[in-house]
Design a protein around this motif. Sequence first.
Motif, PDB file in Angstrom:
ATOM      1  N   ARG A  61      -4.870  -2.067  -5.652  1.00 48.46           N
ATOM      2  CA  ARG A  61      -5.045  -2.748  -4.358  1.00 48.46           C
ATOM      3  C   ARG A  61      -4.238  -4.040  -4.306  1.00 48.46           C
ATOM      4  N   MET A  62      -4.236  -4.796  -5.404  1.00 49.16           N
ATOM      5  CA  MET A  62      -3.498  -6.046  -5.427  1.00 49.16           C
ATOM      6  C   MET A  62      -1.997  -5.804  -5.250  1.00 49.16           C
ATOM      7  N   ALA A  63      -1.452  -4.848  -5.985  1.00 47.60           N
ATOM      8  CA  ALA A  63      -0.024  -4.557  -5.866  1.00 47.60           C
ATOM      9  C   ALA A  63       0.323  -4.090  -4.457  1.00 47.60           C
ATOM     10  N   ALA A  64      -0.554  -3.257  -3.875  1.00 47.69           N
ATOM     11  CA  ALA A  64      -0.300  -2.742  -2.524  1.00 47.69           C
ATOM     12  C   ALA A  64      -0.345  -3.857  -1.484  1.00 47.69           C
ATOM     13  N   GLU A  65      -1.338  -4.734  -1.593  1.00 46.98           N
ATOM     14  CA  GLU A  65      -1.459  -5.812  -0.614  1.00 46.98           C
ATOM     15  C   GLU A  65      -0.306  -6.802  -0.724  1.00 46.98           C
ATOM     16  N   LYS A  66       0.122  -7.097  -1.944  1.00 45.23           N
ATOM     17  CA  LYS A  66       1.259  -8.002  -2.127  1.00 45.23           C
ATOM     18  C   LYS A  66       2.523  -7.415  -1.498  1.00 45.23           C
ATOM     19  N   ALA A  67       2.798  -6.146  -1.812  1.00 44.65           N
ATOM     20  CA  ALA A  67       4.020  -5.521  -1.295  1.00 44.65           C
ATOM     21  C   ALA A  67       3.999  -5.435   0.219  1.00 44.65           C
ATOM     22  N   GLN A  68       2.857  -5.027   0.772  1.00 40.16           N
ATOM     23  CA  GLN A  68       2.782  -4.847   2.217  1.00 40.16           C
ATOM     24  C   GLN A  68       2.909  -6.168   2.959  1.00 40.16           C
ATOM     25  N   LYS A  69       2.317  -7.218   2.401  1.00 37.48           N
ATOM     26  CA  LYS A  69       2.395  -8.509   3.072  1.00 37.48           C
ATOM     27  C   LYS A  69       3.838  -8.991   3.166  1.00 37.48           C
TER      28      LYS A  69
END
Length: 210
Positions: A61-69
């Motif tokens: 979740r952390m990697a996904a949220e960072k990339a998407q932001k």
Amino acid sequence: MTASGPTGTEGAIRPAFVLASASPRRLDLLAQLGVTPERVFPADIDETPARDEQPRPYVRRMAAEKAQKIASQITEPALVLSADTVVALGHRILPKAETIETARACLRKLSGRRHTVFTAIRCVPSAGWPEGCVSERVVESTVAFSRMTEQQIEALLATGDWQGKAGGYALQGHAAGFIRFISGSPSAVIGLPLFETAQLLRGQPGNWLP
């Protein structure tokens, strides 16, 4: 070699490569692949684990949220790479050490025990590069510390290697002298799994890596 340049077949220019992290360790690891980001754009997100959240889902979740932001803030063609690393004792996520007290508590827990390090990486294209694709990997490694005395823990803390590190230690730092066993990816424990990162880049259109 940088991550941008002609794709070759039709002379198109490859999108910019953006690292969604301020970690100098990840920059150094990317350099081992011959890749230099055009932009380093750290993502400021809430990294608090959800209640009862397990380490693997959390790091994904952390990697996904960072990339998407970061991808959502870029209008030009770009490929965004994010990463997140967490140290876990069983199902318990150890904190990132922002204070020496936190680092000390983590090292006391890790002393004489095995623990798991999860690192997730994610590639996300910006809206300006529809040819790109979303891809991710999660790498799990096992690390075992020898039993450390209080004097050894204090000496390790005095080096300052703990600052900002998940679990209060750095594999590439002085803690290596107390690590008796590692199974998995050393580069993932440091913060960026090189093999898996190379595989993600090779899977993107544009010949990012040979």
